[in-house]
Design a protein around this motif. Structure first.
Motif, PDB file in Angstrom:
ATOM      1  N   HIS A  73      29.579  62.201  36.598  1.00  0.00           N
ATOM      2  CA  HIS A  73      29.535  62.290  38.227  1.00  0.00           C
ATOM      3  C   HIS A  73      29.350  61.023  38.699  1.00  0.00           C
ATOM      4  CE1 HIS A  73      28.775  66.435  38.011  1.00  0.00           C
ATOM      5  NE2 HIS A  73      28.274  66.481  37.486  1.00  0.00           N
ATOM      6  N   VAL A  74      29.349  60.950  39.690  1.00  0.00           N
ATOM      7  CA  VAL A  74      29.487  59.319  40.758  1.00  0.00           C
ATOM      8  C   VAL A  74      27.942  59.274  40.976  1.00  0.00           C
ATOM      9  CG1 VAL A  74      30.064  58.158  42.766  1.00  0.00           C
ATOM     10  CG2 VAL A  74      32.109  58.705  41.489  1.00  0.00           C
ATOM     11  N   ALA A  75      27.188  58.745  41.038  1.00  0.00           N
ATOM     12  CA  ALA A  75      25.314  58.783  40.913  1.00  0.00           C
ATOM     13  C   ALA A  75      25.718  57.678  42.307  1.00  0.00           C
ATOM     14  CB  ALA A  75      25.354  58.451  39.894  1.00  0.00           C
ATOM     15  N   GLN A  76      26.622  56.821  42.351  1.00  0.00           N
ATOM     16  CA  GLN A  76      26.283  55.898  43.425  1.00  0.00           C
ATOM     17  C   GLN A  76      27.733  54.984  43.489  1.00  0.00           C
ATOM     18  OE1 GLN A  76      23.172  53.020  42.791  1.00  0.00           O
ATOM     19  NE2 GLN A  76      22.189  53.092  44.548  1.00  0.00           N
ATOM     20  N   ILE A  77      27.624  54.257  44.591  1.00  0.00           N
ATOM     21  CA  ILE A  77      29.014  53.676  44.859  1.00  0.00           C
ATOM     22  C   ILE A  77      28.464  52.401  45.577  1.00  0.00           C
ATOM     23  CG2 ILE A  77      30.661  52.259  45.924  1.00  0.00           C
ATOM     24  CD1 ILE A  77      32.017  55.007  45.509  1.00  0.00           C
ATOM     25  N   ILE A  78      27.641  50.958  45.238  1.00  0.00           N
ATOM     26  CA  ILE A  78      26.937  50.349  45.927  1.00  0.00           C
ATOM     27  C   ILE A  78      27.651  48.530  46.218  1.00  0.00           C
ATOM     28  CG2 ILE A  78      25.006  49.280  44.264  1.00  0.00           C
ATOM     29  CD1 ILE A  78      23.065  49.640  47.021  1.00  0.00           C
ATOM     30  N   GLY A  79      28.112  48.187  46.771  1.00  0.00           N
ATOM     31  CA  GLY A  79      29.270  46.934  46.884  1.00  0.00           C
ATOM     32  C   GLY A  79      30.582  47.376  46.328  1.00  0.00           C
ATOM     33  N   LYS A  80      31.171  46.753  45.492  1.00  0.00           N
ATOM     34  CA  LYS A  80      31.740  46.914  44.456  1.00  0.00           C
ATOM     35  C   LYS A  80      31.528  47.677  42.924  1.00  0.00           C
ATOM     36  CE  LYS A  80      35.477  44.617  46.720  1.00  0.00           C
ATOM     37  NZ  LYS A  80      37.051  44.951  46.623  1.00  0.00           N
ATOM     38  N   THR A  81      30.176  48.137  42.503  1.00  0.00           N
ATOM     39  CA  THR A  81      29.872  48.386  41.763  1.00  0.00           C
ATOM     40  C   THR A  81      29.808  50.023  41.954  1.00  0.00           C
ATOM     41  OG1 THR A  81      28.908  46.416  41.020  1.00  0.00           O
ATOM     42  CG2 THR A  81      27.549  48.372  39.898  1.00  0.00           C
ATOM     43  N   ILE A  82      30.145  50.768  40.729  1.00  0.00           N
ATOM     44  CA  ILE A  82      29.774  52.264  40.929  1.00  0.00           C
ATOM     45  C   ILE A  82      29.043  52.772  39.393  1.00  0.00           C
ATOM     46  CG2 ILE A  82      31.647  54.067  40.505  1.00  0.00           C
ATOM     47  CD1 ILE A  82      33.848  52.501  41.023  1.00  0.00           C
ATOM     48  N   VAL A  83      28.189  53.511  39.857  1.00  0.00           N
ATOM     49  CA  VAL A  83      26.819  54.254  38.513  1.00  0.00           C
ATOM     50  C   VAL A  83      27.972  55.661  38.083  1.00  0.00           C
ATOM     51  CG1 VAL A  83      24.994  55.046  38.062  1.00  0.00           C
ATOM     52  CG2 VAL A  83      25.332  53.245  39.677  1.00  0.00           C
ATOM     53  N   LEU A  84      27.806  55.604  36.994  1.00  0.00           N
ATOM     54  CA  LEU A  84      28.419  57.393  36.849  1.00  0.00           C
ATOM     55  C   LEU A  84      27.701  58.202  35.587  1.00  0.00           C
ATOM     56  CD1 LEU A  84      32.547  56.496  35.703  1.00  0.00           C
ATOM     57  CD2 LEU A  84      31.634  57.449  37.645  1.00  0.00           C
ATOM     58  N   TYR A  85      27.726  59.032  35.931  1.00  0.00           N
ATOM     59  CA  TYR A  85      26.360  60.020  34.873  1.00  0.00           C
ATOM     60  C   TYR A  85      27.125  60.974  34.683  1.00  0.00           C
ATOM     61  CZ  TYR A  85      22.992  63.440  33.168  1.00  0.00           C
ATOM     62  OH  TYR A  85      22.833  63.931  32.730  1.00  0.00           O
ATOM     63  N   ARG A  86      27.612  61.257  32.994  1.00  0.00           N
ATOM     64  CA  ARG A  86      27.321  62.151  32.448  1.00  0.00           C
ATOM     65  C   ARG A  86      26.564  62.718  31.294  1.00  0.00           C
ATOM     66  NH1 ARG A  86      33.041  61.750  29.652  1.00  0.00           N
ATOM     67  NH2 ARG A  86      31.132  61.425  27.387  1.00  0.00           N
ATOM     68  N   GLU A  87      26.330  63.648  31.690  1.00  0.00           N
ATOM     69  CA  GLU A  87      24.881  64.553  30.499  1.00  0.00           C
ATOM     70  C   GLU A  87      25.924  64.150  28.965  1.00  0.00           C
ATOM     71  OE1 GLU A  87      24.062  69.070  29.289  1.00  0.00           O
ATOM     72  OE2 GLU A  87      23.027  68.063  31.485  1.00  0.00           O
TER      73      GLU A  87
END
Length: 97
Positions: A73-87
């Motif tokens: 899951h994409v938790a966040q896109i901020i600027g040129k940074t992506i936060v990904l999460y997967r259980e």
């Protein structure tokens, strides 16, 4: 399963102090990168990916490709940074609200 707003906020708070682990450069998203991120997510569940200036790809396209390739899951896109999460299947540590 989609993340709720509350779950996204919780994941962003966890990711806030993390440093980007992977960088997307001029080669863009490839199978090797997706495989490495997949392995990392199984161990850590959450990570940041930064997109370098020389990357030809749009940040939203990169996020979508990574999420689809790793079933994350994409938790966040901020600027040129992506936060990904997967259980994680084996190393579940993050409890979503």
């Amino acid at each position: 399963m989609n993340l709720t707003g509350k779950q996204r906020r919780y994941l962003r708070s966890i990711a806030h102090n993390l440093k980007p682990v992977f960088q997307i450069g001029k080669d863009g998203v490839n199978d090797n990168l997706i495989s490495q991120i997949d392995d990392y997510l199984e161990i850590h569940e959450i990570l940041k990916v930064s997109i370098l200036q020389n990357s030809p790809e749009d940040k939203n396209d990169v996020a979508e490709k990574l999420a689809l390739g790793t079933h994350a899951h994409v938790a966040q896109i901020i600027g040129k940074t992506i936060v990904l999460y997967r259980e994680s299947k084996e190393n579940k540590e993050i409890k979503l609200p």
